[in-house]
Design a protein around this motif. Sequence first.
Motif, short mmCIF file in Angstrom:
data_model
loop_
_atom_site.label_atom_id
_atom_site.label_comp_id
_atom_site.label_asym_id
_atom_site.label_seq_id
_atom_site.Cartn_x
_atom_site.Cartn_y
_atom_site.Cartn_z
N ASN A 217 -3.73 -2.41 7.57
CA ASN A 217 -3.18 -1.64 6.45
C ASN A 217 -1.94 -2.13 5.95
OD1 ASN A 217 -5.27 0.10 6.80
ND2 ASN A 217 -4.15 1.53 8.50
N PRO A 218 -1.31 -2.12 4.72
CA PRO A 218 -0.10 -2.32 4.19
C PRO A 218 1.11 -1.95 5.22
CG PRO A 218 -1.54 -1.63 2.55
CD PRO A 218 -2.04 -1.21 3.60
N SER A 219 0.71 -0.70 5.87
CA SER A 219 1.94 -0.12 6.65
C SER A 219 1.34 0.33 7.73
CB SER A 219 2.86 0.77 5.75
OG SER A 219 2.08 1.87 5.37
N PHE A 220 1.88 0.19 8.94
CA PHE A 220 1.46 0.68 10.24
C PHE A 220 2.56 1.10 11.25
CE2 PHE A 220 1.07 -3.86 10.67
CZ PHE A 220 1.78 -4.18 11.64
N SER A 221 2.15 1.77 12.30
CA SER A 221 3.30 2.03 13.45
C SER A 221 2.29 2.02 14.63
CB SER A 221 4.04 3.40 13.01
OG SER A 221 4.84 3.64 14.36
#
Length: 231
Positions: A217-221
Amino acid sequence: TRYPLVTGVQTCALPISGVYYLRVEGVGTTTNINTSNGFVGYGSIGQYSLSGSFQNIPRPPGDNFADECISLAPLALFNRTNTILGATAQVGEKGYVSGRARKSIWYSWVAPGSGTMDLDTYGSGFDTTLAVCTPAVGKTNSLANLVLLAANNNASTLTNASAVRFQAVTGMTYYFQVDSATGIFTNGTVVLNGKGTLSAGTPANDNYDNAFALPGNPSFSVSGSLMAATA
């Protein structure tokens, strides 16, 4: 071997059976503050009396490394009380602090996790030394093949207790040696305290070959732990 000679009542633990010799010597003393070494032995003559008693104290648990190590529960927190009275030093046993073993007992402990482990002898009834060892890789498990990890005599200038810190690895067996720093004691109570900050084991992605795949994904944690991670 010469044991300390004192006037009055002397309690001494004898390491082996056999013939011992007692020497009675006349010596003068003084309370004169200007005389630091007392009087010479010349003129110190007269009657004396000598009495004694003997107690056959059996060897305590943990006295021999090979087959008598005291097994500690695989926990990160423990407190164990034993006795060292009657303990001996085995042939070839090292004194990891004092240069030679005097009267020691051994413990074995399997690390339940990896991380920092603190060990001390606070509460013991005599001047202790403390050592942590592991078996040498690929060698038989014997006194001669132990590798020293940490050792200590006095944890500070204010105590005769010993304290060490070492890095534990999950599943590794460690051996703890508690010895008498002087070889003389009237109270042989040994208290061994352990407290560790341990993880259950190395992270699943500790090695490169087991790297975790991150989301595309473009952003993840993501989160994890570096406890017990290795290079």
